[in-house]
Design a protein around this motif. Structure first.
Motif, mmCIF file in Angstrom:
data_model
loop_
_atom_site.group_PDB
_atom_site.id
_atom_site.type_symbol
_atom_site.label_atom_id
_atom_site.label_comp_id
_atom_site.label_asym_id
_atom_site.label_seq_id
_atom_site.Cartn_x
_atom_site.Cartn_y
_atom_site.Cartn_z
ATOM 1 N N MET A 123 0.850 -1.179 0.000
ATOM 2 C CA MET A 123 0.000 0.000 0.000
ATOM 3 C C MET A 123 0.892 1.238 0.000
ATOM 4 S SD MET A 123 -2.846 1.296 2.727
ATOM 5 C CE MET A 123 -3.965 -0.029 2.407
ATOM 6 N N ARG A 124 0.539 2.195 -0.823
ATOM 7 C CA ARG A 124 1.285 3.435 -0.931
ATOM 8 C C ARG A 124 0.632 4.517 -0.078
ATOM 9 N NH1 ARG A 124 1.624 6.342 -6.567
ATOM 10 N NH2 ARG A 124 0.651 8.082 -5.544
ATOM 11 N N SER A 125 1.432 5.260 0.623
ATOM 12 C CA SER A 125 0.928 6.347 1.463
ATOM 13 C C SER A 125 1.055 7.669 0.708
ATOM 14 C CB SER A 125 1.732 6.402 2.755
ATOM 15 O OG SER A 125 1.280 7.459 3.544
ATOM 16 N N SER A 126 0.078 8.545 0.891
ATOM 17 C CA SER A 126 0.090 9.840 0.225
ATOM 18 C C SER A 126 -0.298 10.945 1.188
ATOM 19 C CB SER A 126 -0.910 9.842 -0.939
ATOM 20 O OG SER A 126 -0.557 8.907 -1.910
ATOM 21 N N THR A 127 0.024 12.161 0.801
ATOM 22 C CA THR A 127 -0.445 13.327 1.544
ATOM 23 C C THR A 127 -1.284 14.166 0.591
ATOM 24 O OG1 THR A 127 1.540 14.583 0.996
ATOM 25 C CG2 THR A 127 1.565 13.357 3.073
ATOM 26 N N PHE A 128 -2.113 15.020 1.142
ATOM 27 C CA PHE A 128 -3.014 15.851 0.349
ATOM 28 C C PHE A 128 -2.893 17.307 0.768
ATOM 29 C CE2 PHE A 128 -5.036 11.715 0.848
ATOM 30 C CZ PHE A 128 -5.387 11.392 -0.442
ATOM 31 N N GLN A 129 -2.951 18.201 -0.182
ATOM 32 C CA GLN A 129 -3.143 19.612 0.122
ATOM 33 C C GLN A 129 -4.616 19.742 0.503
ATOM 34 O OE1 GLN A 129 -0.962 22.281 0.114
ATOM 35 N NE2 GLN A 129 0.593 20.693 -0.081
ATOM 36 N N CYS A 130 -4.879 20.343 1.660
ATOM 37 C CA CYS A 130 -6.261 20.404 2.157
ATOM 38 C C CYS A 130 -6.679 21.814 2.532
ATOM 39 C CB CYS A 130 -6.413 19.513 3.390
ATOM 40 S SG CYS A 130 -6.311 17.766 3.034
ATOM 41 N N ARG A 131 -7.994 21.987 2.578
ATOM 42 C CA ARG A 131 -8.621 23.181 3.159
ATOM 43 C C ARG A 131 -9.299 22.746 4.437
ATOM 44 N NH1 ARG A 131 -10.648 23.502 -2.283
ATOM 45 N NH2 ARG A 131 -9.471 25.050 -3.443
ATOM 46 N N ARG A 132 -9.232 23.598 5.436
ATOM 47 C CA ARG A 132 -9.880 23.292 6.708
ATOM 48 C C ARG A 132 -11.098 24.190 6.867
ATOM 49 N NH1 ARG A 132 -7.809 24.359 12.846
ATOM 50 N NH2 ARG A 132 -9.561 23.331 13.859
ATOM 51 N N TYR A 133 -12.196 23.575 7.296
ATOM 52 C CA TYR A 133 -13.434 24.315 7.572
ATOM 53 C C TYR A 133 -13.867 24.008 8.995
ATOM 54 C CZ TYR A 133 -13.709 24.820 2.516
ATOM 55 O OH TYR A 133 -13.441 25.117 1.200
ATOM 56 N N SER A 154 -12.931 18.256 -3.616
ATOM 57 C CA SER A 154 -13.181 18.496 -2.183
ATOM 58 C C SER A 154 -13.546 17.206 -1.452
ATOM 59 C CB SER A 154 -14.284 19.543 -1.994
ATOM 60 O OG SER A 154 -13.873 20.781 -2.513
ATOM 61 N N VAL A 155 -12.694 16.211 -1.556
ATOM 62 C CA VAL A 155 -12.906 14.921 -0.893
ATOM 63 C C VAL A 155 -12.630 15.076 0.603
ATOM 64 C CG1 VAL A 155 -12.101 12.523 -0.741
ATOM 65 C CG2 VAL A 155 -12.260 13.656 -2.968
ATOM 66 N N LEU A 156 -13.539 14.566 1.439
ATOM 67 C CA LEU A 156 -13.340 14.621 2.885
ATOM 68 C C LEU A 156 -12.158 13.740 3.273
ATOM 69 C CD1 LEU A 156 -14.380 15.561 5.696
ATOM 70 C CD2 LEU A 156 -15.703 13.449 5.753
ATOM 71 N N VAL A 157 -11.129 14.344 3.866
ATOM 72 C CA VAL A 157 -9.946 13.616 4.312
ATOM 73 C C VAL A 157 -10.052 13.320 5.802
ATOM 74 C CG1 VAL A 157 -7.435 13.747 4.583
ATOM 75 C CG2 VAL A 157 -8.514 14.621 2.492
ATOM 76 N N TYR A 158 -10.548 14.296 6.576
ATOM 77 C CA TYR A 158 -10.690 14.098 8.018
ATOM 78 C C TYR A 158 -11.781 15.017 8.537
ATOM 79 C CZ TYR A 158 -9.539 13.691 12.956
ATOM 80 O OH TYR A 158 -9.606 13.451 14.304
ATOM 81 N N GLY A 159 -12.579 14.531 9.447
ATOM 82 C CA GLY A 159 -13.601 15.335 10.098
ATOM 83 C C GLY A 159 -13.699 14.954 11.563
ATOM 84 N N GLU A 214 -12.243 9.572 9.008
ATOM 85 C CA GLU A 214 -10.912 9.643 8.417
ATOM 86 C C GLU A 214 -10.866 8.834 7.126
ATOM 87 O OE1 GLU A 214 -6.258 8.783 9.641
ATOM 88 O OE2 GLU A 214 -7.846 8.504 11.112
ATOM 89 N N LEU A 215 -10.356 9.467 6.087
ATOM 90 C CA LEU A 215 -10.185 8.783 4.815
ATOM 91 C C LEU A 215 -9.089 7.735 4.986
ATOM 92 C CD1 LEU A 215 -10.807 8.720 1.732
ATOM 93 C CD2 LEU A 215 -8.875 10.303 1.472
ATOM 94 N N VAL A 216 -9.391 6.497 4.675
ATOM 95 C CA VAL A 216 -8.402 5.425 4.817
ATOM 96 C C VAL A 216 -7.943 4.877 3.464
ATOM 97 C CG1 VAL A 216 -9.108 4.751 7.135
ATOM 98 C CG2 VAL A 216 -10.173 3.667 5.163
ATOM 99 N N GLU A 217 -8.718 5.123 2.428
ATOM 100 C CA GLU A 217 -8.324 4.642 1.106
ATOM 101 C C GLU A 217 -8.991 5.500 0.038
ATOM 102 O OE1 GLU A 217 -8.598 0.533 -1.499
ATOM 103 O OE2 GLU A 217 -8.831 0.457 0.667
ATOM 104 N N LEU A 218 -8.216 5.828 -0.987
ATOM 105 C CA LEU A 218 -8.754 6.608 -2.092
ATOM 106 C C LEU A 218 -8.119 6.122 -3.384
ATOM 107 C CD1 LEU A 218 -10.415 9.016 -3.157
ATOM 108 C CD2 LEU A 218 -8.381 10.437 -2.804
ATOM 109 N N GLU A 219 -8.963 5.812 -4.332
ATOM 110 C CA GLU A 219 -8.492 5.383 -5.639
ATOM 111 C C GLU A 219 -9.022 6.366 -6.674
ATOM 112 O OE1 GLU A 219 -9.083 1.444 -8.254
ATOM 113 O OE2 GLU A 219 -8.649 1.129 -6.122
ATOM 114 N N ARG A 220 -8.141 7.006 -7.389
ATOM 115 C CA ARG A 220 -8.540 7.983 -8.404
ATOM 116 C C ARG A 220 -8.191 7.498 -9.784
ATOM 117 N NH1 ARG A 220 -7.902 14.187 -6.490
ATOM 118 N NH2 ARG A 220 -9.149 13.995 -4.646
#
Length: 61
Positions: A1-11, A39-44, A55-61
């Motif tokens: 499994m590959r780990s990634s980071t995301f540029q995010c906006r916080r609300y 605008s995929v939810l990464v963490y709330g 928490e987003l645990v897996e994303l396939e694009r």
């Protein structure tokens, strides 16, 4: 499994009403979504009487 980071906006959603929802002030809700057009939810998180985490645990694009 590959780990990634995301540029995010916080609300943050804040219930500033005197009466709240049903007589109870709604706890603050924080969310981080990807800083792109999707605008995929990464963490709330929501505290207080609700105490939930999302928490987003897996994303396939």
């Amino acid at each position: 499994m590959r780990s990634s980071t995301f540029q995010c906006r916080r609300y943050r959603y804040v219930d500033e009403s005197d009466e709240g929802m049903g007589g109870t002030r709604h706890p603050d809700f924080d969310m981080w979504v990807t800083a792109d057009e999707d605008s995929v939810l990464v963490y709330g998180s929501i505290d207080g009487y609700m105490m939930n985490r999302y928490e987003l645990v897996e994303l396939e694009r």
